[in-house]
Write a protein that holds these residues in place. Structure first.
Motif, short mmCIF file in Angstrom:
data_model
loop_
_atom_site.label_atom_id
_atom_site.label_comp_id
_atom_site.label_asym_id
_atom_site.label_seq_id
_atom_site.Cartn_x
_atom_site.Cartn_y
_atom_site.Cartn_z
N PHE A 75 0.82 -1.22 0.00
CA PHE A 75 0.00 0.00 0.00
C PHE A 75 0.85 1.27 0.00
CE2 PHE A 75 0.49 2.02 4.16
CZ PHE A 75 1.25 1.08 4.81
N LYS A 76 2.15 1.14 0.32
CA LYS A 76 2.95 2.34 0.59
C LYS A 76 3.08 3.29 -0.60
CE LYS A 76 5.04 3.31 3.96
NZ LYS A 76 4.63 4.06 5.19
N TYR A 210 -3.19 7.06 1.74
CA TYR A 210 -3.70 5.79 2.29
C TYR A 210 -5.22 5.76 2.39
CZ TYR A 210 1.17 5.60 4.10
OH TYR A 210 2.53 5.62 4.23
N ALA A 232 0.86 -1.53 12.70
CA ALA A 232 1.51 -0.21 12.69
C ALA A 232 3.02 -0.32 12.80
CB ALA A 232 0.97 0.64 13.84
N GLY A 233 3.66 0.59 12.04
CA GLY A 233 5.09 0.85 12.20
C GLY A 233 5.17 2.18 12.95
N VAL A 234 5.18 3.30 12.20
CA VAL A 234 5.11 4.61 12.85
C VAL A 234 3.66 5.05 13.07
CG1 VAL A 234 7.35 5.31 11.90
CG2 VAL A 234 5.24 5.96 10.70
N LEU A 237 -0.43 4.68 8.61
CA LEU A 237 -1.57 3.97 8.03
C LEU A 237 -2.72 3.94 9.04
CD1 LEU A 237 -2.87 2.07 5.88
CD2 LEU A 237 -1.80 0.16 7.11
N LEU A 290 7.46 -3.11 10.19
CA LEU A 290 6.81 -2.54 11.38
C LEU A 290 7.84 -2.24 12.46
CD1 LEU A 290 3.78 -5.04 11.63
CD2 LEU A 290 4.04 -3.03 10.17
N THR A 374 -1.21 -5.70 3.94
CA THR A 374 -0.53 -4.49 3.49
C THR A 374 0.59 -4.76 2.48
OG1 THR A 374 0.85 -4.61 5.48
CG2 THR A 374 -1.04 -3.10 5.55
N GLU A 375 0.94 -6.04 2.30
CA GLU A 375 2.11 -6.31 1.44
C GLU A 375 2.01 -7.72 0.86
OE1 GLU A 375 6.80 -5.61 2.24
OE2 GLU A 375 5.85 -7.04 3.58
C1 LIG Z 1 3.91 -3.69 4.57
C2 LIG Z 1 3.72 -2.64 5.58
N1 LIG Z 1 2.73 -2.77 6.46
C3 LIG Z 1 2.52 -1.84 7.42
C4 LIG Z 1 3.33 -0.73 7.53
C5 LIG Z 1 3.09 0.25 8.64
O1 LIG Z 1 2.78 1.52 8.21
P1 LIG Z 1 3.07 2.78 9.15
O2 LIG Z 1 4.55 2.90 9.30
O3 LIG Z 1 2.44 3.91 8.45
O4 LIG Z 1 2.44 2.46 10.46
C6 LIG Z 1 4.39 -0.55 6.61
C7 LIG Z 1 5.27 0.61 6.66
O5 LIG Z 1 6.20 0.76 5.93
C8 LIG Z 1 4.58 -1.52 5.59
O6 LIG Z 1 5.54 -1.41 4.67
#
Ligand SMILES: Cc1ncc(COP(=O)(O)O)c(C=O)c1O
Length: 378
Positions: A75-76, A210, A232-234, A237, A290, A374-375
């Protein structure tokens, strides 16, 4: 316990008026206009896994499959493309002394402006790929900084778009320090997916990209979900989608659960502490996208108000959930996902397995749960 409920003082208060504007319906529609100019613009599938829903004893399980988004595997690209184009058009309009629109990016005079510009981003992998792909469409230069341990597949995918890649020892957070310094020194336009200051225009543009995910999912779904589990990473999303849901549904907003790896649960730990925290690195994780040590300020502002529960997941729980997507039940299709991509589902499966969590979150046969792959598998 690896689940906490939101006890922040701002919980369930109104989201900021500025966020209502940034993530409301008009912002969704504007983002669609921009993204529809992307060379590989597409709507991703919303898949109903009825076999797995039955096994988990919930009413419906919907997976928004972002694996094929924009032909870049995650999704990025939505956020990277949207922010690069917005920034470019703003700068080009000043330089040319006239309004430059997204429809104008093939104009030779506009391309000549782009050819003299340089963009940059720090990334765990996917954000860099999205930014590099967008900058290549403009014909500008792009620098992407990655942590040393970034898998070669990600590095190759980024260099394929002509990006100049530099690797740094340590985590994603260390690449952020380096890119901030180099962007200032060299006058590169920084496309950051994490904000450290209020009203960070570029990060808001990233998050607005997003919004397409949920906009599409809600149009594709026969019912409004009762629950959403977002990895979530940062938190960019999760923050964008949580704001979007709150704006649409107000008090009837679906129940929002934020899911993070146990070794990099910066949002969970911040919620527990009652303030935004930069955490120390914990256990290594295969959920490398993440693996972030501090929440984005924009995400924090929204999630303190809108996130209902916060969850940590471990590696074996994640492996188990990922396997469920690869070996589907009944007529469910296979969904090709990765450790990071399936983390939202892992949160759901974990909650189902723990009676206390399951009832605290209110999961039962009436629940319609939305998760986002998400991937794609890598
Ligand atoms: C595959 C995938 N999922 C989830 C996330 C988390 O997104 P965010 O950093 O906006 O929380 C990322 C961030 O790069 C990602 O690449």
């Amino acid at each position: 316990m690896m689940l906490i409920h939101n006890k922040h003082e701002h919980y369930r208060t109104e989201i900021d008026l500025a966020d209502e504007k940034l993530f409301g319906q008009k912002a969704e529609e504007d983002a669609v206009v921009f993204l529809s100019h992307h060379d590989h613009y597409n709507v991703t599938p919303l898949i109903s896994l009825s076999g797995l829903a039955e096994k988990l004893q919930i009413g419906r399980l919907l997976v928004k499959d972002e694996g094929a988004r924009l032909g870049i595997g995650s999704f990025k690209g939505l956020g990277g493309y949207h922010a690069v184009m917005r920034k470019f058009l703003k700068e080009a309009s000043v330089i040319l002394g006239r309004e430059v629109r997204i429809q104008d990016i093939a104009d030779p005079e506009v391309r000549s402006v782009a050819s003299k510009m340089a963009f940059c981003a720090a990334s765990a992998g996917n954000h860099g790929r999205g930014v590099a792909a967008a900058v290549q469409m403009l014909g500008a230069t792009v620098y992407i900084y990655l942590p040393e341990q970034t898998k070669s597949e990600y590095v190759e995918a980024i260099t394929k778009y002509g990006a100049l890649v530099r690797k740094f020892p340590g985590s994603y957070d260390q690449t952020l320090v380096a890119i901030n310094a180099d962007a200032k020194k060299n006058d590169w336009f920084l496309i950051s997916d994490i904000s450290f200051i209020e009203n960070d225009e570029v990060t808001s543009w990233v998050m607005q990209g997003y919004l397409l995910i949920l906009k599409e999912a809600l149009e594709q779904s026969v019912q409004v979900p009762t629950h959403i589990f977002i990895q979530a990473g940062v938190g960019g999303l999760a923050g964008a989608l949580a704001a979007q849901l709150r704006i649409r549904y107000g008090k009837n907003c679906p129940y929002i659960v934020i899911v993070e790896p146990v070794g990099a649960a910066c949002i969970y730990d911040s919620i527990e502490a009652g303030e935004l925290k930069k955490i120390r690195h914990g256990l290594p994780t295969a959920m490398s996208m993440l693996d972030c040590l501090q929440p984005s300020l924009a995400a924090w502002r929204i999630l303190t108000r809108t996130g209902d529960s916060f969850m940590k997941i471990n590696e074996s729980e994640n492996k188990e959930a990922l396997a469920l997507l690869g070996k589907p039940l009944g007529n469910d299709p296979v969904i090709k996902s990765s450790e990071s991509g399936s983390a939202g589902l892992t949160g759901l499966v974990k909650a189902i397995h723990h009676e206390q969590m399951r009832s605290a979150i209110g999961l039962d046969l009436n629940s319609c749960v939305l998760v986002i792959n998400t991937e794609q598998a890598n």
